[in-house]
Design a protein around this motif. Structure first.
Motif, PDB file in Angstrom:
ATOM      1  N   CYS A  61       0.858  -1.184   0.000  1.00  0.00           N
ATOM      2  CA  CYS A  61       0.000   0.000   0.000  1.00  0.00           C
ATOM      3  C   CYS A  61       0.894   1.233   0.000  1.00  0.00           C
ATOM      4  O   CYS A  61       1.980   1.215   0.575  1.00  0.00           O
ATOM      5  N   CYS A  95      -3.784   0.241  -2.295  1.00  0.00           N
ATOM      6  CA  CYS A  95      -3.006  -0.996  -2.314  1.00  0.00           C
ATOM      7  C   CYS A  95      -3.158  -1.645  -3.684  1.00  0.00           C
ATOM      8  O   CYS A  95      -4.160  -1.439  -4.370  1.00  0.00           O
ATOM      9  N   GLU A 107      -6.942  -0.977  -4.983  1.00  0.00           N
ATOM     10  CA  GLU A 107      -7.762  -1.064  -3.777  1.00  0.00           C
ATOM     11  C   GLU A 107      -7.628   0.233  -2.983  1.00  0.00           C
ATOM     12  O   GLU A 107      -6.638   0.436  -2.286  1.00  0.00           O
ATOM     13  N   LYS A 109      -8.121   2.202   0.026  1.00  0.00           N
ATOM     14  CA  LYS A 109      -8.355   1.826   1.416  1.00  0.00           C
ATOM     15  C   LYS A 109      -8.738   2.993   2.313  1.00  0.00           C
ATOM     16  O   LYS A 109      -9.437   2.825   3.303  1.00  0.00           O
ATOM     17  N   TRP A 110      -8.207   4.183   1.992  1.00  0.00           N
ATOM     18  CA  TRP A 110      -8.419   5.328   2.887  1.00  0.00           C
ATOM     19  C   TRP A 110      -8.368   6.590   2.048  1.00  0.00           C
ATOM     20  O   TRP A 110      -7.432   6.791   1.274  1.00  0.00           O
ATOM     21  N   PRO A 137     -13.020   1.715   2.791  1.00  0.00           N
ATOM     22  CA  PRO A 137     -13.207   1.388   4.210  1.00  0.00           C
ATOM     23  C   PRO A 137     -13.095   2.561   5.180  1.00  0.00           C
ATOM     24  O   PRO A 137     -13.750   2.569   6.208  1.00  0.00           O
ATOM     25  N   MET A 175      -7.344   0.442  11.489  1.00  0.00           N
ATOM     26  CA  MET A 175      -7.210  -0.342  10.271  1.00  0.00           C
ATOM     27  C   MET A 175      -5.745  -0.657   9.933  1.00  0.00           C
ATOM     28  O   MET A 175      -5.446  -1.644   9.269  1.00  0.00           O
TER      29      MET A 175
END
Length: 191
Positions: A61, A95, A107, A109-110, A137, A175
């Motif tokens: 990531c 990621c 992906e 993620k944040w 997420p 996380m």
């Protein structure tokens, strides 16, 4: 911050826009972004980016920042010209990233959006719903004026009520084990 005309735009249209202007493509609509963030916005962005880059330096990531086009809702076998959504989050963690056209995909993620008077509705409503729908997420809304962070966590496909933090809080980002964000280091000292 409004839509550009009243027609559906494609990623091909998006790529043909003049350089030097910042745009987002959301569900066939183009939205212009403020041309230049405030110094407080930039200070907060740089401080967050420094923390995240140090934490994610050796993994799959990575932390990124605007201006960087992010493709959402990309499906296997999709052609770049079929990308339905392109956004420019202020700071984000992705990621398994790969290049798709001029965008980065992977992906997400944040996402961290730093509020400014011109972006409040766009970030709190349009992008909130978009990131929720995309299954991101963790979504943070950072307000340099009030020196606060609203942290939204996706549960069962929806963001619930946010956890709200302010100076002098230190946020433990559950996380990502061991990652903390000290708001004293994020927000410039008040004059």
């Amino acid at each position: 911050m409004g839509a550009f005309e009243n027609r559906r735009f494609t990623y091909t249209d998006f790529c043909a826009l003049p350089e030097g202007e910042r745009w987002e493509l959301i569900d066939g609509q183009l939205f212009s972004l403020a041309p230049s963030p405030s110094p407080a916005h930039q200070d907060v962005s740089e401080a967050l980016e420094d923390i995240l880059r140090a934490y994610f330096k050796d993994g799959s990531c990575r932390a990124h920042h605007a201006p960087r086009d992010v493709a959402l809702f990309v499906q296997p076998g999709m052609r770049p010209e079929d990308i339905p959504v392109v956004v420019q989050p202020d700071v984000f963690v992705m990621c398994q990233a790969y290049q798709m056209g001029n965008c980065i995909a992977g992906e997400l993620k944040w996402v961290i959006e730093i509020l400014s008077p011109a972006s409040v509705r766009h970030d709190k409503v349009r992008k909130f719903n978009l990131y929720q729908r995309a299954g991101v997420p963790l979504y943070w809304l950072v307000d340099p004026l009030y020196r606060t962070v609203e942290s939204f966590t996706l549960r069962d496909g929806a963001y619930g009520a946010p956890a709200v933090y302010s100076v002098p809080d230190v946020i433990m980002v559950e996380m990502f084990p061991g990652l903390t964000v000290d708001l004293n280091h994020i927000f410039p000292a008040e004059a």
